[in-house]
Design an enzyme around this catalytic site. Structure first.
Site, PDB file in Angstrom:
ATOM      1  N   CYS A  36       9.149  42.623  11.217  1.00 17.02           N
ATOM      2  CA  CYS A  36      10.232  42.363  12.512  1.00 17.02           C
ATOM      3  C   CYS A  36      11.117  40.973  12.650  1.00 17.02           C
ATOM      4  O   CYS A  36      12.169  40.819  13.302  1.00 17.02           O
ATOM      5  CB  CYS A  36       9.111  42.309  13.647  1.00 17.02           C
ATOM      6  N   ASP A  38      10.400  37.862  12.690  1.00 17.97           N
ATOM      7  CA  ASP A  38      10.122  36.577  13.472  1.00 17.97           C
ATOM      8  C   ASP A  38       8.669  35.962  13.120  1.00 17.97           C
ATOM      9  O   ASP A  38       7.884  36.796  12.729  1.00 17.97           O
ATOM     10  CB  ASP A  38       9.221  36.358  14.794  1.00 17.97           C
ATOM     11  N   CYS A  61      14.689  34.846  16.137  1.00 14.07           N
ATOM     12  CA  CYS A  61      15.493  34.958  17.230  1.00 14.07           C
ATOM     13  C   CYS A  61      16.050  33.388  17.683  1.00 14.07           C
ATOM     14  O   CYS A  61      14.257  32.671  17.791  1.00 14.07           O
ATOM     15  CB  CYS A  61      15.330  36.209  17.828  1.00 14.07           C
ATOM     16  N   CYS A 105       7.668  36.871  21.645  1.00 13.27           N
ATOM     17  CA  CYS A 105       7.881  35.014  21.395  1.00 13.27           C
ATOM     18  C   CYS A 105       7.166  34.529  21.675  1.00 13.27           C
ATOM     19  O   CYS A 105       6.159  33.807  20.902  1.00 13.27           O
ATOM     20  CB  CYS A 105       9.215  34.943  21.297  1.00 13.27           C
TER      21      CYS A 105
END
Length: 145
Positions: A36, A38, A61, A105
């Protein structure tokens, strides 16, 4: 075009607090999924059951960087129990909210913190956080893809 991110998210993304590696941390947390994109590492220093310092390194991100930054700000000076009460929702609220597609996140930030505390407890007591198991792929679990 209006930004989907709050001013606080943009501030913590552009000027992250507590970024970097820590020498001789008392606890290190590592969560995320390279698929992904992260990945978060969180480091904590603990004295007399109080988190005296926290740092992070995040590959991801802007929202992942902002949530890492805010989470480290929120736990400094807190006891281990107080830090464990910091939820992903509290991190997102402290940032003035996150777009729904970026809520994973904040979950990563919460789990990086829990992972660091789990590591600290294993080193100091021989036992980690009861029942702690970070998600293998939080992005997929939150968003289904």
């Amino acid at each position: 075009m209006a930004s989907p991110y709050s001013t606080k998210v943009m501030d913590h993304f552009m000027h992250p607090r507590n970024v970097g590696e820590m020498e001789n941390p008392d606890g290190t947390g590592h969560v995320g999924n390279p698929t992904c994109g992260d990945i978060m590492e969180m480091y904590i220093k603990v004295k007399d059951n109080v988190i005296t310092d926290a740092k992070f390194k995040t590959f991801g991100c802007g929202a992942a960087i902002a949530t890492s930054s805010m989470a480290t700000e929120m736990i400094k000076g807190k006891t281990i129990d107080e830090a464990l009460a910091v939820t992903n929702k509290a991190v997102a609220e402290a940032l003035g909210g996150l777009p729904a597609v970026k809520m994973h996140c904040s979950v990563l930030a919460e789990e990086a913190l829990q992972s660091a505390i789990d590591d600290y407890l294993k080193k100091t007591t021989g036992k980690g956080l009861p029942g702690f198991k970070p998600h293998d792929d939080i992005h997929e679990e939150v968003h289904g893809n």
